[in-house]
Design a protein around this motif. Structure first.
Motif, mmCIF file in Angstrom:
data_model
loop_
_atom_site.group_PDB
_atom_site.id
_atom_site.type_symbol
_atom_site.label_atom_id
_atom_site.label_comp_id
_atom_site.label_asym_id
_atom_site.label_seq_id
_atom_site.Cartn_x
_atom_site.Cartn_y
_atom_site.Cartn_z
ATOM 1 N N PRO A 60 22.000 -3.582 1.345
ATOM 2 C CA PRO A 60 22.701 -3.421 2.626
ATOM 3 C C PRO A 60 22.102 -2.321 3.507
ATOM 4 C CG PRO A 60 23.900 -2.295 0.897
ATOM 5 C CD PRO A 60 22.712 -2.936 0.242
ATOM 6 N N VAL A 61 20.949 -1.743 3.084
ATOM 7 C CA VAL A 61 20.384 -0.575 3.766
ATOM 8 C C VAL A 61 19.041 -0.902 4.417
ATOM 9 C CG1 VAL A 61 19.610 1.806 3.430
ATOM 10 C CG2 VAL A 61 21.480 0.912 2.038
ATOM 11 N N LEU A 62 18.855 -0.383 5.633
ATOM 12 C CA LEU A 62 17.553 -0.480 6.296
ATOM 13 C C LEU A 62 16.763 0.786 5.966
ATOM 14 C CD1 LEU A 62 18.399 -1.853 9.859
ATOM 15 C CD2 LEU A 62 17.114 -2.998 8.063
ATOM 16 N N VAL A 63 15.575 0.593 5.398
ATOM 17 C CA VAL A 63 14.737 1.723 4.995
ATOM 18 C C VAL A 63 13.488 1.730 5.874
ATOM 19 C CG1 VAL A 63 13.430 2.726 3.085
ATOM 20 C CG2 VAL A 63 15.578 1.543 2.627
ATOM 21 N N LYS A 64 13.169 2.909 6.409
ATOM 22 C CA LYS A 64 11.990 3.053 7.259
ATOM 23 C C LYS A 64 10.733 2.830 6.417
ATOM 24 C CE LYS A 64 10.248 6.123 10.834
ATOM 25 N NZ LYS A 64 10.447 7.395 11.526
ATOM 26 N N GLN A 65 9.754 2.122 7.019
ATOM 27 C CA GLN A 65 8.526 1.801 6.295
ATOM 28 C C GLN A 65 7.345 1.900 7.263
ATOM 29 O OE1 GLN A 65 8.419 -2.225 4.726
ATOM 30 N NE2 GLN A 65 7.382 -1.532 2.887
ATOM 31 N N ASP A 66 6.204 2.324 6.763
ATOM 32 C CA ASP A 66 5.001 2.375 7.598
ATOM 33 C C ASP A 66 4.569 0.966 7.955
ATOM 34 O OD1 ASP A 66 4.942 5.127 7.287
ATOM 35 O OD2 ASP A 66 3.559 5.055 5.577
ATOM 36 N N LYS A 67 4.097 0.787 9.191
ATOM 37 C CA LYS A 67 3.654 -0.538 9.635
ATOM 38 C C LYS A 67 2.506 -1.084 8.772
ATOM 39 C CE LYS A 67 1.871 -3.298 13.361
ATOM 40 N NZ LYS A 67 0.451 -3.387 13.602
ATOM 41 N N PRO A 68 1.459 -0.265 8.467
ATOM 42 C CA PRO A 68 0.374 -0.800 7.633
ATOM 43 C C PRO A 68 0.867 -1.254 6.249
ATOM 44 C CG PRO A 68 -0.323 1.234 8.689
ATOM 45 C CD PRO A 68 1.144 1.080 8.955
ATOM 46 N N GLU A 69 1.753 -0.470 5.662
ATOM 47 C CA GLU A 69 2.292 -0.834 4.345
ATOM 48 C C GLU A 69 3.105 -2.129 4.432
ATOM 49 O OE1 GLU A 69 5.474 0.865 1.057
ATOM 50 O OE2 GLU A 69 4.784 2.215 2.641
ATOM 51 N N ALA A 70 3.919 -2.242 5.468
ATOM 52 C CA ALA A 70 4.733 -3.450 5.654
ATOM 53 C C ALA A 70 3.842 -4.673 5.873
ATOM 54 C CB ALA A 70 5.682 -3.266 6.828
ATOM 55 N N THR A 71 2.780 -4.483 6.657
ATOM 56 C CA THR A 71 1.846 -5.580 6.934
ATOM 57 C C THR A 71 1.176 -6.055 5.648
ATOM 58 O OG1 THR A 71 1.432 -4.659 9.123
ATOM 59 C CG2 THR A 71 -0.149 -6.272 8.316
ATOM 60 N N VAL A 72 0.725 -5.110 4.831
ATOM 61 C CA VAL A 72 0.086 -5.453 3.556
ATOM 62 C C VAL A 72 1.070 -6.195 2.649
ATOM 63 C CG1 VAL A 72 -0.857 -4.477 1.422
ATOM 64 C CG2 VAL A 72 -1.653 -3.638 3.628
ATOM 65 N N ASN A 73 2.313 -5.716 2.599
ATOM 66 C CA ASN A 73 3.335 -6.369 1.764
ATOM 67 C C ASN A 73 3.578 -7.811 2.191
ATOM 68 O OD1 ASN A 73 3.693 -4.066 0.234
ATOM 69 N ND2 ASN A 73 5.544 -3.403 1.313
ATOM 70 N N VAL A 74 3.652 -8.031 3.495
ATOM 71 C CA VAL A 74 3.887 -9.388 4.000
ATOM 72 C C VAL A 74 2.689 -10.281 3.688
ATOM 73 C CG1 VAL A 74 4.201 -10.770 6.091
ATOM 74 C CG2 VAL A 74 5.550 -8.698 5.764
ATOM 75 N N LYS A 75 1.484 -9.763 3.849
ATOM 76 C CA LYS A 75 0.284 -10.560 3.544
ATOM 77 C C LYS A 75 0.236 -10.928 2.063
ATOM 78 C CE LYS A 75 -2.669 -9.100 7.331
ATOM 79 N NZ LYS A 75 -3.843 -8.351 7.772
ATOM 80 N N LYS A 76 0.590 -9.973 1.200
ATOM 81 C CA LYS A 76 0.621 -10.252 -0.243
ATOM 82 C C LYS A 76 1.665 -11.312 -0.561
ATOM 83 C CE LYS A 76 -1.056 -5.841 -2.054
ATOM 84 N NZ LYS A 76 -0.707 -4.604 -2.761
ATOM 85 N N ARG A 77 2.812 -11.202 0.105
ATOM 86 C CA ARG A 77 3.875 -12.178 -0.108
ATOM 87 C C ARG A 77 3.414 -13.572 0.321
ATOM 88 N NH1 ARG A 77 8.301 -10.236 3.023
ATOM 89 N NH2 ARG A 77 8.008 -8.287 1.909
ATOM 90 N N ILE A 78 2.715 -13.650 1.447
ATOM 91 C CA ILE A 78 2.189 -14.935 1.935
ATOM 92 C C ILE A 78 1.197 -15.511 0.919
ATOM 93 C CG2 ILE A 78 0.697 -15.992 3.694
ATOM 94 C CD1 ILE A 78 2.110 -14.150 5.762
ATOM 95 N N GLU A 79 0.321 -14.658 0.390
ATOM 96 C CA GLU A 79 -0.645 -15.126 -0.618
ATOM 97 C C GLU A 79 0.075 -15.645 -1.862
ATOM 98 O OE1 GLU A 79 -3.401 -11.977 -1.538
ATOM 99 O OE2 GLU A 79 -3.982 -11.759 0.569
ATOM 100 N N PHE A 80 1.078 -14.900 -2.320
ATOM 101 C CA PHE A 80 1.827 -15.303 -3.511
ATOM 102 C C PHE A 80 2.542 -16.630 -3.290
ATOM 103 C CE2 PHE A 80 5.874 -15.422 -5.813
ATOM 104 C CZ PHE A 80 5.408 -15.399 -7.116
ATOM 105 N N ILE A 81 3.217 -16.757 -2.155
ATOM 106 C CA ILE A 81 3.957 -17.991 -1.860
ATOM 107 C C ILE A 81 2.992 -19.163 -1.747
ATOM 108 C CG2 ILE A 81 5.392 -19.170 -0.137
ATOM 109 C CD1 ILE A 81 6.689 -16.393 0.437
ATOM 110 N N SER A 82 1.853 -18.955 -1.103
ATOM 111 C CA SER A 82 0.848 -20.024 -0.970
ATOM 112 C C SER A 82 0.343 -20.468 -2.339
ATOM 113 C CB SER A 82 -0.324 -19.557 -0.110
ATOM 114 O OG SER A 82 0.113 -19.277 1.196
#
Length: 119
Positions: A60-82
């Motif tokens: 239920p909490v929004l946690v601040k995150q660095d944009k580069p870290e968030a971008t890398v996480n999303v790209k990894k998630r896309i690779e995993f899902i693919s």
């Protein structure tokens, strides 16, 4: 020798294959949805400035995150899902072949059973 018990067994096996096939198709559809969602997030990140503030929802909490870290996480998630989608497509192909083979077996048994009943 009666064909009926074998026919029932093969019909049950065929129905189980259909259930498995249906589950895999459903999983693939869910992954496709997650992939599209993550691709949209990646596109949104491209529109943000480098120093933009990004928040990640954790429970239920929004946690601040660095944009580069968030971008890398999303790209990894896309690779995993693919990769998961690719794996499921292999399963779909395999189950499809098994279904076709089982279907032919059932048809042959049904024909044999009908011939026995007519005799």
């Amino acid at each position: 020798m009666s064909v009926a018990p074998q026919l029932e067994k093969e019909m049950a096996a065929f129905q189980n294959l259909q259930k498995d096939f249906s589950k895999v198709i459903q999983s693939r559809a869910q992954l496709e949805s997650q992939l599209k969602e993550n691709e949209m997030v990646a596109k949104e990140f491209e529109l943000l400035k480098e120093d933009a503030t990004v928040y990640k929802l954790i429970g239920p909490v929004l946690v601040k995150q660095d944009k580069p870290e968030a971008t890398v996480n999303v790209k990894k998630r896309i690779e995993f899902i693919s990769a998961e989608i690719k794996r499921l497509e292999g399963q779909i192909k395999d189950l499809n072949q098994k279904q076709e083979a089982k279907k032919e077996e059932v048809i042959k048994l049904q024909q044999t059973y009908q011939q026995q009943m007519a005799a």
